[in-house]
Design a protein around this motif. Structure first.
Motif, PDB file in Angstrom:
ATOM      1  N   SER A 130      40.776  38.075  42.255  1.00 48.92           N
ATOM      2  CA  SER A 130      41.052  36.811  42.929  1.00 48.92           C
ATOM      3  C   SER A 130      42.462  36.313  42.629  1.00 48.92           C
ATOM      4  O   SER A 130      42.645  35.326  41.924  1.00 48.92           O
ATOM      5  CB  SER A 130      40.019  35.775  42.485  1.00 48.92           C
ATOM      6  OG  SER A 130      40.216  34.540  43.112  1.00 48.92           O
ATOM      7  N   ASN A 133      43.131  32.451  45.099  1.00 47.52           N
ATOM      8  CA  ASN A 133      42.410  31.181  45.019  1.00 47.52           C
ATOM      9  C   ASN A 133      41.073  31.368  44.320  1.00 47.52           C
ATOM     10  O   ASN A 133      40.088  31.762  44.940  1.00 47.52           O
ATOM     11  CB  ASN A 133      42.196  30.611  46.424  1.00 47.52           C
ATOM     12  CG  ASN A 133      41.711  29.174  46.395  1.00 47.52           C
ATOM     13  OD1 ASN A 133      40.938  28.781  45.528  1.00 47.52           O
ATOM     14  ND2 ASN A 133      42.184  28.383  47.337  1.00 47.52           N
ATOM     15  N   LYS A 134      41.029  31.097  43.015  1.00 48.70           N
ATOM     16  CA  LYS A 134      39.786  31.265  42.273  1.00 48.70           C
ATOM     17  C   LYS A 134      38.720  30.265  42.708  1.00 48.70           C
ATOM     18  O   LYS A 134      37.533  30.551  42.621  1.00 48.70           O
ATOM     19  CB  LYS A 134      40.040  31.114  40.770  1.00 48.70           C
ATOM     20  CG  LYS A 134      40.518  32.378  40.089  1.00 48.70           C
ATOM     21  CD  LYS A 134      40.422  32.253  38.581  1.00 48.70           C
ATOM     22  CE  LYS A 134      40.830  33.549  37.914  1.00 48.70           C
ATOM     23  NZ  LYS A 134      40.715  33.489  36.446  1.00 48.70           N
ATOM     24  N   LEU A 135      39.146  29.098  43.176  1.00 47.02           N
ATOM     25  CA  LEU A 135      38.176  28.084  43.568  1.00 47.02           C
ATOM     26  C   LEU A 135      37.264  28.604  44.661  1.00 47.02           C
ATOM     27  O   LEU A 135      36.037  28.486  44.573  1.00 47.02           O
ATOM     28  CB  LEU A 135      38.884  26.806  44.021  1.00 47.02           C
ATOM     29  CG  LEU A 135      37.959  25.696  44.533  1.00 47.02           C
ATOM     30  CD1 LEU A 135      36.945  25.288  43.472  1.00 47.02           C
ATOM     31  CD2 LEU A 135      38.769  24.493  44.994  1.00 47.02           C
ATOM     32  N   ASN A 136      37.832  29.163  45.718  1.00 42.46           N
ATOM     33  CA  ASN A 136      37.009  29.669  46.817  1.00 42.46           C
ATOM     34  C   ASN A 136      36.038  30.737  46.330  1.00 42.46           C
ATOM     35  O   ASN A 136      34.859  30.743  46.711  1.00 42.46           O
ATOM     36  CB  ASN A 136      37.890  30.232  47.929  1.00 42.46           C
ATOM     37  CG  ASN A 136      38.603  29.147  48.703  1.00 42.46           C
ATOM     38  OD1 ASN A 136      38.228  27.972  48.642  1.00 42.46           O
ATOM     39  ND2 ASN A 136      39.646  29.505  49.425  1.00 42.46           N
ATOM     40  N   ASP A 137      36.518  31.642  45.487  1.00 39.12           N
ATOM     41  CA  ASP A 137      35.649  32.711  44.993  1.00 39.12           C
ATOM     42  C   ASP A 137      34.556  32.159  44.082  1.00 39.12           C
ATOM     43  O   ASP A 137      33.417  32.631  44.118  1.00 39.12           O
ATOM     44  CB  ASP A 137      36.478  33.760  44.245  1.00 39.12           C
ATOM     45  CG  ASP A 137      37.295  34.620  45.204  1.00 39.12           C
ATOM     46  OD1 ASP A 137      36.760  35.002  46.258  1.00 39.12           O
ATOM     47  OD2 ASP A 137      38.466  34.895  44.903  1.00 39.12           O
ATOM     48  N   CYS A 138      34.890  31.157  43.275  1.00 41.98           N
ATOM     49  CA  CYS A 138      33.881  30.544  42.414  1.00 41.98           C
ATOM     50  C   CYS A 138      32.824  29.817  43.231  1.00 41.98           C
ATOM     51  O   CYS A 138      31.618  29.916  42.947  1.00 41.98           O
ATOM     52  CB  CYS A 138      34.545  29.575  41.436  1.00 41.98           C
ATOM     53  SG  CYS A 138      35.418  30.370  40.071  1.00 41.98           S
ATOM     54  N   LEU A 139      33.248  29.102  44.239  1.00 43.00           N
ATOM     55  CA  LEU A 139      32.293  28.383  45.092  1.00 43.00           C
ATOM     56  C   LEU A 139      31.429  29.357  45.888  1.00 43.00           C
ATOM     57  O   LEU A 139      30.218  29.168  46.011  1.00 43.00           O
ATOM     58  CB  LEU A 139      33.047  27.443  46.035  1.00 43.00           C
ATOM     59  CG  LEU A 139      33.774  26.270  45.377  1.00 43.00           C
ATOM     60  CD1 LEU A 139      34.522  25.449  46.428  1.00 43.00           C
ATOM     61  CD2 LEU A 139      32.809  25.380  44.597  1.00 43.00           C
ATOM     62  N   ASP A 140      32.045  30.410  46.420  1.00 38.40           N
ATOM     63  CA  ASP A 140      31.293  31.400  47.195  1.00 38.40           C
ATOM     64  C   ASP A 140      30.219  32.081  46.357  1.00 38.40           C
ATOM     65  O   ASP A 140      29.176  32.486  46.871  1.00 38.40           O
ATOM     66  CB  ASP A 140      32.238  32.464  47.771  1.00 38.40           C
ATOM     67  CG  ASP A 140      33.107  31.933  48.898  1.00 38.40           C
ATOM     68  OD1 ASP A 140      32.794  30.848  49.430  1.00 38.40           O
ATOM     69  OD2 ASP A 140      34.106  32.602  49.240  1.00 38.40           O
ATOM     70  N   GLN A 156      42.148  23.282  39.047  1.00 40.51           N
ATOM     71  CA  GLN A 156      41.598  23.576  40.365  1.00 40.51           C
ATOM     72  C   GLN A 156      40.064  23.580  40.358  1.00 40.51           C
ATOM     73  O   GLN A 156      39.430  23.186  41.343  1.00 40.51           O
ATOM     74  CB  GLN A 156      42.118  24.957  40.810  1.00 40.51           C
ATOM     75  CG  GLN A 156      41.773  25.352  42.235  1.00 40.51           C
ATOM     76  CD  GLN A 156      42.261  26.747  42.557  1.00 40.51           C
ATOM     77  OE1 GLN A 156      42.016  27.710  41.827  1.00 40.51           O
ATOM     78  NE2 GLN A 156      42.986  26.875  43.656  1.00 40.51           N
ATOM     79  N   HIS A 160      34.302  21.009  40.032  1.00 44.55           N
ATOM     80  CA  HIS A 160      33.284  21.742  40.778  1.00 44.55           C
ATOM     81  C   HIS A 160      32.292  22.483  39.895  1.00 44.55           C
ATOM     82  O   HIS A 160      31.238  22.918  40.380  1.00 44.55           O
ATOM     83  CB  HIS A 160      33.963  22.745  41.719  1.00 44.55           C
ATOM     84  CG  HIS A 160      34.920  22.118  42.681  1.00 44.55           C
ATOM     85  ND1 HIS A 160      34.522  21.591  43.897  1.00 44.55           N
ATOM     86  CD2 HIS A 160      36.259  21.899  42.588  1.00 44.55           C
ATOM     87  CE1 HIS A 160      35.586  21.088  44.519  1.00 44.55           C
ATOM     88  NE2 HIS A 160      36.648  21.270  43.758  1.00 44.55           N
TER      89      HIS A 160
END
Length: 202
Positions: A130, A133-140, A156, A160
């Motif tokens: 990643s 953008n780690k945020l998108n991967d963490c949320l996904d 970031q 969440h």
């Protein structure tokens, strides 16, 4: 719970590598070095260009020889036995190498990471590369707890999910009541258990 785990600075002691191998490199090449490794530098190097030149030379050595932190493999194995899902989420890439060599270089980097994880008996359910953008991967991937050392990534992610911050000189000045600061993997295990117990009570 889904536990996200960073590699550099969390599974490895990146700070020590830079303070030893990196400092030696800067002395040999007459470059400046920041012994305090504060957040205004890139892991001790005074310029981004110096950092890139260092990693051009040392990234493969680091990727294959760096030692895993004490008890990391045992604690992760126990976390899995406790019923948690372990997801390795790493932003490790190398800008100048990618620009020079394209996808092949990145695939080689990914292979080295997987080989290193296997060599050090790090058990995981999934690995995510990643760099953007780690945020998108963490949320996904519905990450409940992220073990991280980068201040930029923590900022970031902190609103969440639960954040466990592995202490280093370059993040020591970062103060936030939302994070759990730890100094070793045994503390990580206890913090995750505390969070899990609290969630169950809720």
């Amino acid at each position: 719970m889904n536990i996200g785990i960073d590699i550099d600075g969390v599974l490895t002691n990146l700070e020590h590598y830079i303070a030893t191998v990196g400092k030696k490199y800067t002395i040999e090449n007459n470059l400046g070095f920041d012994d305090e490794m504060n957040t205004n530098t890139i892991y001790g190097f005074l310029t981004k260009e110096d950092s890139h030149r260092f990693w051009d030379k040392h990234w493969e050595n680091y990727s294959t020889t760096i030692e895993v932190r004490k008890n990391a493999s045992n604690i992760i194995e126990q976390l899995k036995k406790d019923g948690n899902k372990i997801i390795i989420i790493t932003a490790r890439t190398y800008d100048s190498q990618i620009v020079k060599s394209g996808i092949h270089r990145q695939k080689n980097m990914e292979q080295l990471i997987i080989q290193w994880l296997n060599k050090n008996h790090i058990k995981y359910d999934k690995i995510i590369f990643s760099p953007l953008n780690k945020l998108n991967d963490c949320l996904d991937n519905k990450i409940d707890i992220m073990v991280e050392d980068s201040v930029a990534n923590i900022e970031q992610l902190k609103n969440h999910m639960e954040i466990v911050c592995f202490n280093a000189k370059y993040n020591r000045s970062y103060m936030n009541s939302q994070i759990h600061r730890v100094y070793n993997w045994d503390e990580i295990y206890h913090i995750i258990n505390d969070i899990s117990s609290f969630d169950k009570k809720e």
